[in-house]
Design a protein around this motif. Sequence first.
Motif, PDB file in Angstrom:
ATOM      1  N   LYS C 144       0.837  -1.191   0.000  1.00 56.19           N
ATOM      2  CA  LYS C 144       0.000   0.000   0.000  1.00 56.19           C
ATOM      3  C   LYS C 144       0.879   1.250   0.000  1.00 56.19           C
ATOM      4  O   LYS C 144       2.049   1.203   0.340  1.00 56.19           O
ATOM      5  N   GLU C 196      -7.835  -0.149  -1.625  1.00 57.25           N
ATOM      6  CA  GLU C 196      -7.577  -1.249  -0.697  1.00 57.25           C
ATOM      7  C   GLU C 196      -8.824  -2.123  -0.545  1.00 57.25           C
ATOM      8  O   GLU C 196      -9.918  -1.693  -0.882  1.00 57.25           O
ATOM      9  N   PRO C 197      -8.646  -3.348  -0.018  1.00 53.76           N
ATOM     10  CA  PRO C 197      -9.796  -4.245   0.122  1.00 53.76           C
ATOM     11  C   PRO C 197     -10.879  -3.617   1.008  1.00 53.76           C
ATOM     12  O   PRO C 197     -10.570  -2.873   1.934  1.00 53.76           O
ATOM     13  N   VAL C 198     -12.152  -3.915   0.722  1.00 56.47           N
ATOM     14  CA  VAL C 198     -13.261  -3.415   1.532  1.00 56.47           C
ATOM     15  C   VAL C 198     -13.118  -3.906   2.960  1.00 56.47           C
ATOM     16  O   VAL C 198     -12.776  -5.058   3.200  1.00 56.47           O
ATOM     17  N   ARG C 199     -13.390  -3.062   3.913  1.00 50.41           N
ATOM     18  CA  ARG C 199     -13.271  -3.365   5.348  1.00 50.41           C
ATOM     19  C   ARG C 199     -11.856  -3.847   5.700  1.00 50.41           C
ATOM     20  O   ARG C 199     -11.243  -4.590   4.935  1.00 50.41           O
ATOM     21  N   ALA C 201      -8.991  -6.048   7.017  1.00 53.29           N
ATOM     22  CA  ALA C 201      -8.849  -7.482   7.268  1.00 53.29           C
ATOM     23  C   ALA C 201      -8.418  -7.678   8.715  1.00 53.29           C
ATOM     24  O   ALA C 201      -7.866  -6.771   9.349  1.00 53.29           O
ATOM     25  N   ALA C 202      -8.689  -8.854   9.245  1.00 56.52           N
ATOM     26  CA  ALA C 202      -8.195  -9.179  10.587  1.00 56.52           C
ATOM     27  C   ALA C 202      -6.670  -9.094  10.573  1.00 56.52           C
ATOM     28  O   ALA C 202      -6.034  -9.392   9.564  1.00 56.52           O
ATOM     29  N   ALA C 203      -6.099  -8.689  11.687  1.00 58.74           N
ATOM     30  CA  ALA C 203      -4.628  -8.619  11.767  1.00 58.74           C
ATOM     31  C   ALA C 203      -4.055  -9.997  11.480  1.00 58.74           C
ATOM     32  O   ALA C 203      -4.633 -10.999  11.883  1.00 58.74           O
ATOM     33  N   PRO C 204      -2.931 -10.057  10.765  1.00 61.51           N
ATOM     34  CA  PRO C 204      -2.393 -11.375  10.365  1.00 61.51           C
ATOM     35  C   PRO C 204      -1.926 -12.167  11.595  1.00 61.51           C
ATOM     36  O   PRO C 204      -1.533 -11.605  12.587  1.00 61.51           O
TER      37      PRO C 204
END
Lengths: 204, 204, 204
Positions: C144, C196-199, C201-204
């Motif tokens: 990003k 960027e992806p919608v919403r 993402a959960a932390a990796p």
Amino acid sequence: MLVLDLVATLVFGVSGGLTAVRLRLDVVGVLALATLTGLGGGWIRDVLIGVTPPAGLADWRYLTAPMIGGLVTFFLHPQLDRINATISVVDAFGLGLFSVAGALKAVEHGLGPLPSTLLGLTTGVGGGVLRDIVIGVIPTVLRKGELYAIPAVAGAGVAVLGSRLELTTPVVAAVAASVTTGWRLLALWRGWTAPEPVRAAAAP
Amino acid sequence: MLVLDLVATLVFGVSGGLTAVRLRLDVVGVLALATLTGLGGGWIRDVLIGVTPPAGLADWRYLTAPMIGGLVTFFLHPQLDRINATISVVDAFGLGLFSVAGALKAVEHGLGPLPSTLLGLTTGVGGGVLRDIVIGVIPTVLRKGELYAIPAVAGAGVAVLGSRLELTTPVVAAVAASVTTGWRLLALWRGWTAPEPVRAAAAP
Amino acid sequence: MLVLDLVATLVFGVSGGLTAVRLRLDVVGVLALATLTGLGGGWIRDVLIGVTPPAGLADWRYLTAPMIGGLVTFFLHPQLDRINATISVVDAFGLGLFSVAGALKAVEHGLGPLPSTLLGLTTGVGGGVLRDIVIGVIPTVLRKGELYAIPAVAGAGVAVLGSRLELTTPVVAAVAASVTTGWRLLALWRGWTAPEPVRAAAAP
């Protein structure tokens, strides 16, 4: 057959897209990892056997399949996270299809049994390996705790053996792919893993 | 010549296998890293000069040599750890052999002196670079503290020069490989390293 | 045209060399990363379309350009750090040139619009991706915070479209490269980024 192949490519694309989303990459990262995961194994195989441009690059249907997988992931990844088990199952079918198709293509191009089997494995796992190389982690397929490469080698080997014995190709392909997919599904279900080196190695 | 080549491939395979064991990978990781380290340099060279399938993929003897190295590592790695110095010495011979053979193959396929020298280097160090890329670390050959690439370039360059002067190939190959191997062994023994950038760079 | 191409290769080489200096690699690392960054994109494109040996490997002028960039970096990197903004601007011109030239070369070799556009992108960003893969970080172009790949795709796409419409190649190339370079410069100036992806993402 083409439809099966495209579905497998799309599912591998979803796997690449999910990796990108988890790493919080943007749309470029999602599409790039999806394409690489879906098509990378076939690209490596075709470059190594001298089929250029690779089928998975020259044909727009192969190119768009993983990108659709990537875009679906881009927009719907929260829902996809919930169907992880389903993705693993479809991935096992993709693994069988890719490994066997890759091995048979290598045989067609005149390679011997051992190279053809390894190129089948390459076709099946190469996309995931490229995905993991790009994000800088040790490829999943090489790490402990998963039985992934061995079923792929087995199916590719059965396909090579069958074509050596000059059995009917569609039958050989179906049996060989079932070996890979079945073994992989059993490994997922039973938690089977691959053998580890004798005695624990010293900590790195 | 073939025997020397296979021994070098096997030793490079042991180096890949040891890396896998240290990372606690399973048998798949050991065999994959052994094969990649033993044959990867030749694969890259052959793909770049258009020799497909690469010799190191089509010939089962080349494929089995690093796998044997990998399997030996898989079962005997505690003993191998004790002969690390021996492995470094055999590796220096492999480096000389691979770099010179790679450069001469590029010359044969009509490439000029600079590309041929670099393809010799690629043949010599490419397998180790691929091994390090797969496990996600900066390739050993690029890091400070080792003189590895420069002897390889030197030997490859001597080989290219000799073939330009139309000297007898076996003599050229032997002299050139001795340059690489001798310089590498001296570097190991004396702790020589490659030059670093002027003034320390700011911390990353 | 050749001069422009060589200047772009040299600037990409500087970018690779600076990365190596920041990682405190030695002269081998600086030259290797400079060469890979300057020429890697074209190598991948040529291997995929079956042009072997790649132009950027067979021609000593292409090989020396990034090495000169690397050597300049090796000796002058403290000064180069001060002209980082200038390097970004020249890099934007290189990106436009490489993406458009890569796409047009793929069209010439008979590839369709979508593969040609993607090979243009590969030519433009492939060197930087290889550089980042070798040092084990996620490629800049996938992360990003930068708009880099999308302008490259746009310029490559314009070039492919123009050649489909059978417009004069130099005009098409100039317009297409301006699209990539202009958009990239605007993105640098305005701080634009890719979607960027919608919403989250959960932390990796």
